[in-house]
Enzyme design. Structure first.
Site, PDB file in Angstrom:
ATOM      1  N   MET A  19       0.843  -1.197   0.000  1.00 39.20           N
ATOM      2  CA  MET A  19       0.000   0.000   0.000  1.00 39.20           C
ATOM      3  C   MET A  19       0.879   1.248   0.000  1.00 39.20           C
ATOM      4  SD  MET A  19      -3.568  -0.712   1.292  1.00 39.20           S
ATOM      5  CE  MET A  19      -3.699   0.030   2.899  1.00 39.20           C
ATOM      6  N   CYS A  20       0.283   2.360  -0.346  1.00 40.86           N
ATOM      7  CA  CYS A  20       1.020   3.613  -0.510  1.00 40.86           C
ATOM      8  C   CYS A  20       1.231   4.306   0.838  1.00 40.86           C
ATOM      9  CB  CYS A  20       0.259   4.517  -1.462  1.00 40.86           C
ATOM     10  SG  CYS A  20      -0.150   3.741  -3.038  1.00 40.86           S
ATOM     11  N   GLN A  21       1.894   5.454   0.776  1.00 42.23           N
ATOM     12  CA  GLN A  21       2.115   6.272   1.972  1.00 42.23           C
ATOM     13  C   GLN A  21       1.633   7.688   1.688  1.00 42.23           C
ATOM     14  OE1 GLN A  21       4.517   5.823   5.019  1.00 42.23           O
ATOM     15  NE2 GLN A  21       3.943   3.683   4.847  1.00 42.23           N
ATOM     16  N   HIS A  41       2.479  12.015  -1.592  1.00 40.83           N
ATOM     17  CA  HIS A  41       2.173  10.592  -1.744  1.00 40.83           C
ATOM     18  C   HIS A  41       3.378   9.873  -2.323  1.00 40.83           C
ATOM     19  CE1 HIS A  41       0.350   7.108  -3.935  1.00 40.83           C
ATOM     20  NE2 HIS A  41      -0.586   7.147  -2.986  1.00 40.83           N
ATOM     21  N   ASN A  96      -4.463   5.945  -0.118  1.00 47.17           N
ATOM     22  CA  ASN A  96      -3.749   4.742   0.278  1.00 47.17           C
ATOM     23  C   ASN A  96      -4.812   3.679   0.547  1.00 47.17           C
ATOM     24  OD1 ASN A  96      -2.683   2.662   1.835  1.00 47.17           O
ATOM     25  ND2 ASN A  96      -1.774   3.978   3.374  1.00 47.17           N
TER      26      ASN A  96
END
Length: 282
Positions: free
Chosen positions: A1-3, A77, A108
């Site tokens: 997953m993203c930050q 992001h 996210n």
């Protein structure tokens, strides 16, 4: 997953220190290597920097780390792809214009079965679930406030956005940051942290870099700043984890509105798409 990383403050401030730590998560301290982006609001304008290269190695990210761009609202992001190829069109934050304001959005999570509703006024440029969700949000706002000649402000927007985001969170994890340059809105499904700084400002140490900074000389007594991040960016500061289903609106560095939707649940974390960077043309 993203930050995710966001900032709201009552006076323009630079995020070079925070972004230096945050961008290290794009390939140095974690494997979020599928692109990055950051948006700075400058009065009525909005400057967006994006790159599909890892943030820790991107020359453009290095420029942002070295040049203090002051802003009252920032959204950033670093991407770990679960849907959509590695390309600039899929880099967050995405942006749209409505009633003379630029809106930016970063997400996210993973909305596996979500498609933009039929008749949606906004269309995605890229191929991510995140941008489809952003288009759905903006299309709903255009419809809900269709008779407005001037943009609504946060007291009207926050409750409506909380309702929309709670619906979107039914499709999967929906941690997001959204802003029109006046307010910074955030929703948490699984993981998002909040920190508010005010006088006396601390000596801060980054989590992801061997770097510290005395924030006292850089800020005056009346200054206030709130940071939002997937994971805390600094050590020894009182970061607070948002609850599952929590929505907050931050204006001028202070939380002015919040609500928790008890029906929101956390979904299992989606696995990233593998092999995209190797197969993506340079």
């Amino acid at each position: 997953m993203c930050q995710l990383m966001g900032m709201s403050c009552n006076k323009p401030a630079a995020t070079t220190f925070s972004f230096t730590g945050f961008s290290a998560r794009g390939g140095l301290t974690s494997d979020h290597i599928d692109g990055w982006g950051i948006a700075f609001y400058d009065g009525k304008g909005c400057r967006v920097f994006q790159d599909d290269q890892p943030a820790s190695h991107s020359p453009l990210a290095d420029y942002v780390r070295r040049h203090p761009i002051k802003s009252k609202v920032v959204v950033a992001h670093v991407r770990k792809a679960t849907q959509g190829d590695v390309q600039s069109a899929n880099c967050h934050p995405f942006q749209r214009e409505w009633l003379g304001r630029t809106w930016v959005f970063a997400h996210n999570g993973d909305l596996r079965d979500f498609q933009a509703p039929s008749g949606c006024q906004d269309m995605p440029v890229g191929s991510t679930d995140s941008e489809r969700a952003f288009c759905a949000i903006m299309s709903h706002l255009r419809s809900h406030f269709k008779d407005r000649l001037q943009p609504p402000e946060w007291p009207e927007l926050a409750p409506e956005l909380a309702r929309i985001t709670s619906e979107l969170a039914g499709y999967g994890n929906f941690n997001m940051l959204l802003s029109d340059g006046h307010a910074l809105y955030a929703h948490c499904s699984t993981k998002l942290h909040l920190l508010t700084r005010h006088h006396p400002f601390p000596h801060a140490r980054l989590v992801d870099r061997d770097m510290s900074l005395d924030l006292g000389p850089l800020n005056a007594e009346g200054d206030i700043m709130s940071l939002l991040a997937t994971e805390p960016l600094t050590l020894d500061e009182p970061w607070q984890a948002l609850r599952t289903g929590e929505f907050v609106a931050v204006v001028g560095g202070q939380v002015v509105w919040q609500e928790v939707h008890s029906g929101t649940r956390a979904f299992p974390v989606a696995l990233p798409i593998t092999g995209l960077r190797e197969s993506t043309p340079a």
